[in-house]
Structures are given as structure tokens and as C-alpha cells.
Scaffold this motif. Sequence first.
Motif, PDB file in Angstrom:
ATOM      1  N   LEU A  77       5.985  10.287  -4.593  1.00  0.00           N
ATOM      2  CA  LEU A  77       5.816  11.071  -5.805  1.00  0.00           C
ATOM      3  C   LEU A  77       6.459  10.273  -6.934  1.00  0.00           C
ATOM      4  O   LEU A  77       7.677  10.104  -6.975  1.00  0.00           O
ATOM      5  CB  LEU A  77       6.482  12.440  -5.673  1.00  0.00           C
ATOM      6  N   ALA A  78       5.645   9.758  -7.826  1.00  0.00           N
ATOM      7  CA  ALA A  78       6.130   8.992  -8.979  1.00  0.00           C
ATOM      8  C   ALA A  78       6.138   9.927 -10.172  1.00  0.00           C
ATOM      9  O   ALA A  78       5.079  10.352 -10.642  1.00  0.00           O
ATOM     10  CB  ALA A  78       5.228   7.797  -9.238  1.00  0.00           C
ATOM     11  N   VAL A  79       7.333  10.257 -10.659  1.00  0.00           N
ATOM     12  CA  VAL A  79       7.439  11.289 -11.682  1.00  0.00           C
ATOM     13  C   VAL A  79       8.384  10.815 -12.778  1.00  0.00           C
ATOM     14  O   VAL A  79       9.556  10.540 -12.536  1.00  0.00           O
ATOM     15  CB  VAL A  79       7.880  12.632 -11.046  1.00  0.00           C
ATOM     16  N   SER A  80       7.822  10.677 -13.994  1.00  0.00           N
ATOM     17  CA  SER A  80       8.587  10.105 -15.107  1.00  0.00           C
ATOM     18  C   SER A  80       8.077  10.674 -16.420  1.00  0.00           C
ATOM     19  O   SER A  80       7.309  11.636 -16.435  1.00  0.00           O
ATOM     20  CB  SER A  80       8.450   8.580 -15.101  1.00  0.00           C
ATOM     21  N   GLY A  81       8.509  10.055 -17.529  1.00  0.00           N
ATOM     22  CA  GLY A  81       8.063  10.506 -18.837  1.00  0.00           C
ATOM     23  C   GLY A  81       6.603  10.224 -19.107  1.00  0.00           C
ATOM     24  O   GLY A  81       5.971  10.906 -19.917  1.00  0.00           O
ATOM     25  N   GLY A  82       6.051   9.223 -18.455  1.00  0.00           N
ATOM     26  CA  GLY A  82       4.666   8.852 -18.692  1.00  0.00           C
ATOM     27  C   GLY A  82       3.750   9.014 -17.496  1.00  0.00           C
ATOM     28  O   GLY A  82       2.535   8.855 -17.630  1.00  0.00           O
ATOM     29  N   HIS A  83       4.313   9.343 -16.332  1.00  0.00           N
ATOM     30  CA  HIS A  83       3.513   9.375 -15.107  1.00  0.00           C
ATOM     31  C   HIS A  83       3.938  10.538 -14.215  1.00  0.00           C
ATOM     32  O   HIS A  83       5.125  10.838 -14.099  1.00  0.00           O
ATOM     33  CB  HIS A  83       3.688   8.078 -14.310  1.00  0.00           C
ATOM     34  N   THR A  84       2.958  11.172 -13.608  1.00  0.00           N
ATOM     35  CA  THR A  84       3.203  12.079 -12.489  1.00  0.00           C
ATOM     36  C   THR A  84       2.039  11.876 -11.524  1.00  0.00           C
ATOM     37  O   THR A  84       0.928  12.368 -11.757  1.00  0.00           O
ATOM     38  CB  THR A  84       3.300  13.545 -12.938  1.00  0.00           C
ATOM     39  N   HIS A  85       2.299  11.120 -10.460  1.00  0.00           N
ATOM     40  CA  HIS A  85       1.276  10.743  -9.505  1.00  0.00           C
ATOM     41  C   HIS A  85       1.786  10.907  -8.077  1.00  0.00           C
ATOM     42  O   HIS A  85       2.976  10.757  -7.821  1.00  0.00           O
ATOM     43  CB  HIS A  85       0.867   9.269  -9.686  1.00  0.00           C
ATOM     44  N   LEU A  86       0.860  11.174  -7.183  1.00  0.00           N
ATOM     45  CA  LEU A  86       1.123  11.119  -5.747  1.00  0.00           C
ATOM     46  C   LEU A  86       0.359   9.937  -5.182  1.00  0.00           C
ATOM     47  O   LEU A  86      -0.855   9.800  -5.396  1.00  0.00           O
ATOM     48  CB  LEU A  86       0.665  12.412  -5.059  1.00  0.00           C
ATOM     49  N   TYR A  87       1.073   9.063  -4.464  1.00  0.00           N
ATOM     50  CA  TYR A  87       0.462   7.872  -3.880  1.00  0.00           C
ATOM     51  C   TYR A  87       0.711   7.826  -2.377  1.00  0.00           C
ATOM     52  O   TYR A  87       1.776   8.231  -1.903  1.00  0.00           O
ATOM     53  CB  TYR A  87       1.065   6.596  -4.481  1.00  0.00           C
ATOM     54  N   LEU A  98       1.751  12.132   6.780  1.00  0.00           N
ATOM     55  CA  LEU A  98       2.888  11.246   6.533  1.00  0.00           C
ATOM     56  C   LEU A  98       4.197  12.029   6.661  1.00  0.00           C
ATOM     57  O   LEU A  98       4.311  13.153   6.181  1.00  0.00           O
ATOM     58  CB  LEU A  98       2.784  10.618   5.144  1.00  0.00           C
ATOM     59  N   LYS A  99       5.171  11.411   7.288  1.00  0.00           N
ATOM     60  CA  LYS A  99       6.449  12.079   7.548  1.00  0.00           C
ATOM     61  C   LYS A  99       7.561  11.592   6.631  1.00  0.00           C
ATOM     62  O   LYS A  99       8.663  12.137   6.665  1.00  0.00           O
ATOM     63  CB  LYS A  99       6.871  11.851   9.008  1.00  0.00           C
ATOM     64  N   ARG A 100       7.289  10.569   5.853  1.00  0.00           N
ATOM     65  CA  ARG A 100       8.302  10.023   4.945  1.00  0.00           C
ATOM     66  C   ARG A 100       7.843  10.188   3.499  1.00  0.00           C
ATOM     67  O   ARG A 100       6.688   9.888   3.184  1.00  0.00           O
ATOM     68  CB  ARG A 100       8.572   8.547   5.258  1.00  0.00           C
ATOM     69  N   ILE A 101       8.767  10.634   2.646  1.00  0.00           N
ATOM     70  CA  ILE A 101       8.473  10.866   1.236  1.00  0.00           C
ATOM     71  C   ILE A 101       9.487  10.105   0.391  1.00  0.00           C
ATOM     72  O   ILE A 101      10.686  10.137   0.673  1.00  0.00           O
ATOM     73  CB  ILE A 101       8.556  12.367   0.878  1.00  0.00           C
ATOM     74  N   VAL A 102       9.001   9.429  -0.627  1.00  0.00           N
ATOM     75  CA  VAL A 102       9.851   8.802  -1.640  1.00  0.00           C
ATOM     76  C   VAL A 102       9.575   9.491  -2.966  1.00  0.00           C
ATOM     77  O   VAL A 102       8.413   9.664  -3.352  1.00  0.00           O
ATOM     78  CB  VAL A 102       9.579   7.290  -1.758  1.00  0.00           C
ATOM     79  N   VAL A 103      10.619   9.921  -3.647  1.00  0.00           N
ATOM     80  CA  VAL A 103      10.500  10.504  -4.983  1.00  0.00           C
ATOM     81  C   VAL A 103      11.166   9.535  -5.951  1.00  0.00           C
ATOM     82  O   VAL A 103      12.360   9.249  -5.823  1.00  0.00           O
ATOM     83  CB  VAL A 103      11.163  11.890  -5.073  1.00  0.00           C
ATOM     84  N   ALA A 104      10.407   9.006  -6.908  1.00  0.00           N
ATOM     85  CA  ALA A 104      10.918   7.939  -7.772  1.00  0.00           C
ATOM     86  C   ALA A 104      10.500   8.174  -9.217  1.00  0.00           C
ATOM     87  O   ALA A 104       9.625   8.984  -9.509  1.00  0.00           O
ATOM     88  CB  ALA A 104      10.407   6.586  -7.281  1.00  0.00           C
ATOM     89  N   GLY A 105      11.137   7.440 -10.126  1.00  0.00           N
ATOM     90  CA  GLY A 105      10.886   7.590 -11.546  1.00  0.00           C
ATOM     91  C   GLY A 105      12.026   8.350 -12.203  1.00  0.00           C
ATOM     92  O   GLY A 105      12.910   8.889 -11.533  1.00  0.00           O
ATOM     93  N   GLY A 106      12.009   8.395 -13.523  1.00  0.00           N
ATOM     94  CA  GLY A 106      13.119   8.981 -14.264  1.00  0.00           C
ATOM     95  C   GLY A 106      13.424  10.419 -13.900  1.00  0.00           C
ATOM     96  O   GLY A 106      14.588  10.826 -13.839  1.00  0.00           O
TER      97      GLY A 106
END
Length: 341
Positions: A132-142, A261-269
Motif C-alpha cells: 500500500l503506497a500512500v502519500s500526498g500524491g499517491h494512494t495505490h495498491l501494488y 498474499l500474506k505479507r503487506i508493506v505500507v509505505a509513503g508519507g
Amino acid sequence: MLLLTLESSCDETSAAVVRDGRQVLSNVVASQVDVHARYGGVVPELASRKHLEAVVPVVAEALDRAGVTLDRIEGLAVTRGPGLVGALLVGLSMAKSLAFALQRPLVGVHHMEGHILAPLLEQEIDFPYLALAVSGGHTHLYRVDGIGRYSTLGRTLDDAAGEAFDKVAKLLGLGYPGGAVMDRLAAQGNPRAFDFPRPLLKKDNLDFSFSGIKTALLYYVQGQTGPIEGQHLQDVAASFQAAVVEVLCAKTLRAAARTGLKRIVVAGGVACNRGLRQAMTAQAQAAGLQVTFPSPALCADNAAMLAVAGNAYLEQGVRAGLDLNARASWPLDQVEANTAA
């Protein structure tokens, strides 16, 4: 490989020295928050000028903190996009100049690629995983199957989550940037005080929408006869944050269930947000999933995060030419060989 990396996609000028794509020797960030705060958001022209002023001192400081000289650098990685074109061009120009002068290999890296690989600077995480890429300019699931292997599962259809936080903070008179202020206020408020909407939550897809939550809060503020302050303000912040966090968690866990998928990464501001961290951790654990957040310094825009992909690409023989150009818009699942202009 001793890698020098540069990031200048928005309003942070950053340089880092990283060994073998994992060991961070230095990670210097020059912020422009004070410059843009008076305007309530990033002014692209001002951002470009500030990058020009900061890029040389930032690179020098990164080398000094790492205890290395420029001649020891073996490769360079730089943010190619997406971002503000003028800002990106400053970092690209610096990186290409150094690559030419030192005769070192250069590679361009996708900004969000840096974010979703950032946890690998602190620990090993097996591929594949959900990001989950979540920031001021992006909110995406990859879906992340490896370095350079990404699939987009869902994205925001309007505002990014961080953008919504900043706009609401401005609406409430909290200044810019407002995400961190909202988080602090929310910690003291009642998240059930106000029932703000959860857009697309019941839709059977993995996309996001945050403009509706922002608009609902706008109407609420317009309906008040006096200032929103004290406990009232804390409750509003907590309720707004709860709505955003509920949508982010629900869509992420839905994606995990669909992909297996069993692993989640949450990244971004926005991954710094304490409410998101607590809710995602609790819900992932309840579902038998492993969730990982980068440390706060690696959530915000920084150059060190580019080293994971940059080092891997250089080791694979990927090379960018001196005609490497910025890309303001660049879908992550369309990342191609970085030799393209």
C-alpha cells in the motif's frame, strides 16, 4: 557497490550514500516546508529554485556524513519520476553531471518504487508481497513480485490520502503540511464523534476515493456558527482520520484476500500516521498477515530508498544514458529499462 542516490521529485532535496543497496551510510534531506507553508501547498517554481540552491550542499553533506569522497562512489541512482518536472530535472541534471565527470554508471528509479522497497533497507522481506503506497500524491495498491516487477491492483480515483489530510488541515486552519497535525489531534479525539462517509468501501473493487470525505467535512465546517477548536477540533480530526484509515485498511485486506498474499508493506508519507499503523497492524494480525512499515525517516521522501532498486538494476547491467529525461507521469507497472530517454 557504493551508491550515491538523489531525490528531488517534489519539495525535499535529498542525497544518500548506500552500500550494496542495503547499508545506509548517510541520508540527508533538506526540507522546503517553511517556503511553501505560506502558500498552503507546494509551489512548483519555488520548489525548483530551492532544489537548485540545496542540491550541491546536500550531496556534499551526504558524502561527509558517510565518510567517503566522491571518487569512491561506484554508481548513481536518481528519481526519474513521477513528480514535478522542474524539480525532477534538478536531481537528474546533478546525477548526470556526476556520472559524466566520474565516468560512473547511472540509473533512473521510479519514486514509488523507492517507497515500496524502502523496508528492505531495514529488514529482509520475501517476495511476493502486497504494497500500500500512500502519500500526498499517491494512494495505490501494488503486487510486488520482485524488484522491477509490479502490478497495480487499485488506485485513488481522485485525491490521494495524504492530499486529503493536507486539504482538510488547511480547511480547519491548521496550516500546511497538515497531516502530522491531524494525527496529533486525532490521538486526543473521539473517532466516532462524527460519521463521515467511507467512499467506495462497499464497492467490490480495490480503488479508493477520498474527495467525498473531504467534501463532507467542508459542508460540516460551513454549517458551524462558531470556530472549531479544543475538544471539538480533536473529535473532528479523529473522525476524519478514522474514515480514511478504515477505507485504507479494508481495501488492503481485501486485496490480500484476493491475491492470497500474506505479507503487506505500507509505505509513503502517510505510513507515519499512528492511527493507520495501529489499525493496519491489528487488523493484519487478526487476519494472520504480516505487515511492515518503514521507520518514519524512510516513509517521507528521501534518497536512501532509491538504493534498493538502483543497486539491483546496476548489478543487472542496466544503464541510463546522459539523455535520461524526467517523467512527470509514470505508472509503476510500466517501469521499463532505464536506458530510455
